[in-house]
Design a protein around this motif. Sequence first.
Motif, PDB file in Angstrom:
ATOM      1  N   THR A  60       0.862  -1.090  -0.357  1.00 13.46           N
ATOM      2  CA  THR A  60       0.078   0.489   0.014  1.00 13.46           C
ATOM      3  C   THR A  60       1.263   0.939  -0.020  1.00 13.46           C
ATOM      4  O   THR A  60       2.270   0.746   0.054  1.00 13.46           O
ATOM      5  N   HIS A  61      -0.155   2.387  -0.136  1.00 11.63           N
ATOM      6  CA  HIS A  61       0.575   3.649  -0.518  1.00 11.63           C
ATOM      7  C   HIS A  61       0.902   3.841   0.840  1.00 11.63           C
ATOM      8  O   HIS A  61       2.871   4.679   1.456  1.00 11.63           O
ATOM      9  N   ALA A  62       0.227   3.929   1.773  1.00  8.43           N
ATOM     10  CA  ALA A  62       0.920   3.802   3.727  1.00  8.43           C
ATOM     11  C   ALA A  62       2.961   3.143   3.899  1.00  8.43           C
ATOM     12  O   ALA A  62       3.347   3.393   4.762  1.00  8.43           O
ATOM     13  N   GLU A  63       2.233   1.889   3.787  1.00 10.27           N
ATOM     14  CA  GLU A  63       3.410   0.833   3.949  1.00 10.27           C
ATOM     15  C   GLU A  63       4.580   1.547   3.192  1.00 10.27           C
ATOM     16  O   GLU A  63       5.796   1.025   3.405  1.00 10.27           O
ATOM     17  N   LEU A  64       4.569   1.489   1.799  1.00 15.34           N
ATOM     18  CA  LEU A  64       5.547   2.353   0.616  1.00 15.34           C
ATOM     19  C   LEU A  64       6.373   3.965   1.631  1.00 15.34           C
ATOM     20  O   LEU A  64       7.818   3.720   1.759  1.00 15.34           O
ATOM     21  N   PHE A 184       8.608   4.537  -6.154  1.00 14.62           N
ATOM     22  CA  PHE A 184       7.785   6.183  -4.632  1.00 14.62           C
ATOM     23  C   PHE A 184       8.489   7.183  -4.331  1.00 14.62           C
ATOM     24  O   PHE A 184       8.234   7.325  -4.368  1.00 14.62           O
ATOM     25  N   ALA A 185       9.745   6.718  -4.284  1.00 21.85           N
ATOM     26  CA  ALA A 185      10.969   7.732  -4.019  1.00 21.85           C
ATOM     27  C   ALA A 185      10.560   9.005  -5.505  1.00 21.85           C
ATOM     28  O   ALA A 185      10.543  10.106  -5.265  1.00 21.85           O
ATOM     29  N   ARG A 186      10.613   7.724  -6.362  1.00 17.86           N
ATOM     30  CA  ARG A 186      10.181   9.115  -7.935  1.00 17.86           C
ATOM     31  C   ARG A 186       8.850   9.683  -7.975  1.00 17.86           C
ATOM     32  O   ARG A 186       8.239  10.523  -8.786  1.00 17.86           O
ATOM     33  N   GLY A 187       7.911   9.097  -6.776  1.00 19.08           N
ATOM     34  CA  GLY A 187       6.622   9.520  -7.311  1.00 19.08           C
ATOM     35  C   GLY A 187       5.497   8.762  -7.997  1.00 19.08           C
ATOM     36  O   GLY A 187       4.695   9.126  -8.160  1.00 19.08           O
ATOM     37  N   GLY A 188       6.021   7.928  -7.588  1.00 18.26           N
ATOM     38  CA  GLY A 188       5.416   7.026  -8.822  1.00 18.26           C
ATOM     39  C   GLY A 188       4.008   6.402  -8.524  1.00 18.26           C
ATOM     40  O   GLY A 188       4.736   5.888  -6.587  1.00 18.26           O
ATOM     41  N   GLN A 189       3.535   5.912  -8.318  1.00 13.33           N
ATOM     42  CA  GLN A 189       2.671   4.851  -7.493  1.00 13.33           C
ATOM     43  C   GLN A 189       2.654   3.765  -7.764  1.00 13.33           C
ATOM     44  O   GLN A 189       2.419   3.225  -9.234  1.00 13.33           O
ATOM     45  N   PRO A 190       2.194   2.450  -6.924  1.00 14.03           N
ATOM     46  CA  PRO A 190       2.644   0.923  -6.985  1.00 14.03           C
ATOM     47  C   PRO A 190       2.123   0.567  -7.989  1.00 14.03           C
ATOM     48  O   PRO A 190       0.905   1.084  -8.312  1.00 14.03           O
TER      49      PRO A 190
END
Length: 190
Positions: A60-64, A184-190
């Motif tokens: 999830t976004h929160a986990e990342l 994630f660091a580059r701002g991409g979504q999983p």
Amino acid sequence: MTDNYAAIVMSVDAGLLVVGAVQAHGTINTVRERIRAVNQRHTAAVRVIADRLRAGEEPTHAELSRAHGLARKATGDLRRRFERPATVGLMWAIMSFWLVVSVIATLWWSAMEGHGQAPWLAEGTWAATAAATIVLLAETVLRFWWAGEAATDDLEQQQLQRQGAAVDMDAELYHRVTQRLDEFARGGQP
């Protein structure tokens, strides 16, 4: 310089050199422990994502976000954790060298028959002894300060260890975890 002053300086400088040797040994152990701690933090940072990917799910976004923050903190800690012991080690290396020169010069002066006053030597040994004593006191204050910060780090490390599950990652899973964190660091979504 007098014979009494030379004896006093030799005793004090010898004591300071012993302290310097003990501090050097402590610094080496500190660096070793800090490498271990940074490695543990990095492992904790990827555990949740590894568990998700192993289960065939996307994190999830929160986990990342949490894993990315932990990984960045571990990397940032690496610099902070090694600057301090390196600074202390360098200070003691310089002071120890200066003290050894002072001791050798004092021994040389003492061995000379009919040695004179040698005010240059008295000033040099006084400066070496005073500087080493100031470094010792400054280091003591800094170590107390850093101990408070380390206690906070230890508490956080214990919390991370409780949260993380033991994960034995193979190379493929580790690659997938780091890939997700990079995205994630580059701002991409999983």
